[in-house]
Design a protein around this motif. Structure first.
Motif, mmCIF file in Angstrom:
data_model
loop_
_atom_site.group_PDB
_atom_site.id
_atom_site.type_symbol
_atom_site.label_atom_id
_atom_site.label_comp_id
_atom_site.label_asym_id
_atom_site.label_seq_id
_atom_site.Cartn_x
_atom_site.Cartn_y
_atom_site.Cartn_z
ATOM 1 N N TYR A 1 45.441 33.019 11.898
ATOM 2 C CA TYR A 1 44.243 33.515 11.226
ATOM 3 C C TYR A 1 43.180 33.821 12.271
ATOM 4 N N VAL A 2 42.544 34.968 12.140
ATOM 5 C CA VAL A 2 41.432 35.347 13.014
ATOM 6 C C VAL A 2 40.228 35.584 12.104
ATOM 7 N N PRO A 3 39.192 34.749 12.217
ATOM 8 C CA PRO A 3 38.040 34.928 11.344
ATOM 9 C C PRO A 3 37.339 36.249 11.637
ATOM 10 N N PRO A 4 36.733 36.835 10.621
ATOM 11 C CA PRO A 4 36.016 38.085 10.852
ATOM 12 C C PRO A 4 34.809 37.832 11.760
ATOM 13 N N PRO A 5 34.416 38.836 12.529
ATOM 14 C CA PRO A 5 33.267 38.630 13.417
ATOM 15 C C PRO A 5 31.986 38.417 12.621
ATOM 16 N N ILE A 6 31.083 37.664 13.202
ATOM 17 C CA ILE A 6 29.788 37.425 12.566
ATOM 18 C C ILE A 6 29.010 38.732 12.587
ATOM 19 N N THR A 7 28.356 39.035 11.502
ATOM 20 C CA THR A 7 27.619 40.290 11.395
ATOM 21 C C THR A 7 26.180 40.119 11.882
ATOM 22 N N GLU A 8 25.553 41.242 12.178
ATOM 23 C CA GLU A 8 24.157 41.184 12.604
ATOM 24 C C GLU A 8 23.257 40.590 11.526
ATOM 25 N N PRO A 9 23.401 40.962 10.244
ATOM 26 C CA PRO A 9 22.560 40.323 9.223
ATOM 27 C C PRO A 9 22.726 38.794 9.179
ATOM 28 N N GLN A 10 23.938 38.300 9.401
ATOM 29 C CA GLN A 10 24.153 36.851 9.433
ATOM 30 C C GLN A 10 23.417 36.221 10.617
ATOM 31 N N GLN A 11 23.489 36.879 11.775
ATOM 32 C CA GLN A 11 22.811 36.347 12.952
ATOM 33 C C GLN A 11 21.292 36.413 12.784
ATOM 34 N N LEU A 12 20.797 37.497 12.192
ATOM 35 C CA LEU A 12 19.357 37.611 11.962
ATOM 36 C C LEU A 12 18.869 36.534 10.997
ATOM 37 N N ALA A 13 19.676 36.228 9.987
ATOM 38 C CA ALA A 13 19.303 35.171 9.037
ATOM 39 C C ALA A 13 19.254 33.813 9.737
ATOM 40 N N ARG A 14 20.221 33.549 10.605
ATOM 41 C CA ARG A 14 20.214 32.284 11.349
ATOM 42 C C ARG A 14 18.985 32.222 12.257
ATOM 43 N N ARG A 15 18.703 33.335 12.942
ATOM 44 C CA ARG A 15 17.529 33.375 13.827
ATOM 45 C C ARG A 15 16.252 33.122 13.037
#
Length: 145
Positions: free
Chosen positions: A67-81
């Motif tokens: 299994y290879v998880p999908p890459p983290i998206t920019e909206p996900q990273q912006l939400a974390r930031r």
């Protein structure tokens, strides 16, 4: 009348999740003109899904790729930031109040400066090399109690 769904060929199995409860594979069904991507599970409502999972899981269709998880998206990273910036702002508010009132201690001034550096580092992350896939998240200067 319900159509009998029969797999003529199946190959290229890949684990579809980290729990190993689903397998993606390419399947040629008798009723279709071209192969399709199919996800098989042991609890599939249809028997052909259960049978394909069993065939893949026993190795009949070849080794199952990891299994290879999908890459983290920019909206996900912006939400974390944004969440981390909010933590910094909450920590900074009483320190900024003390500064504005002229009653800030030397220790509090050091903390405020550290939090300001932290918040600026968070703010600049989208301009950093590798964003949004490779992110060097700055460490929080002080733990929140």
């Amino acid at each position: 009348m319900m159509q009998d769904i029969r797999a003529i060929d199946a190959h290229s199995p890949v684990w579809a999740n980290v729990e190993h409860t689903a397998i993606d594979m390419v399947v040629q069904f008798a009723h279709l003109d071209a192969p399709v991507l199919f996800t098989a599970t042991p609890t599939d409502a249809e028997l052909h899904g259960q049978a394909l999972f069993e065939r893949a899981n026993t190795g009949e269709l070849g080794e199952i790729a990891p299994y290879v998880p999908p890459p983290i998206t920019e909206p996900q990273q912006l939400a974390r930031r944004q969440a981390l910036m909010e933590v910094a702002s909450i920590a900074m508010t009483p320190l900024e109040d003390a500064e504005a009132l002229g009653i800030i201690s030397d220790t509090e001034r050091e903390q405020l400066t550290a939090w300001r550096h932290h918040r600026v580092a968070l703010y600049r992350l989208p301009q950093s090399e590798g964003w949004p896939v490779v992110v060097n998240w700055p460490e929080q200067p002080f733990s929140q109690s």
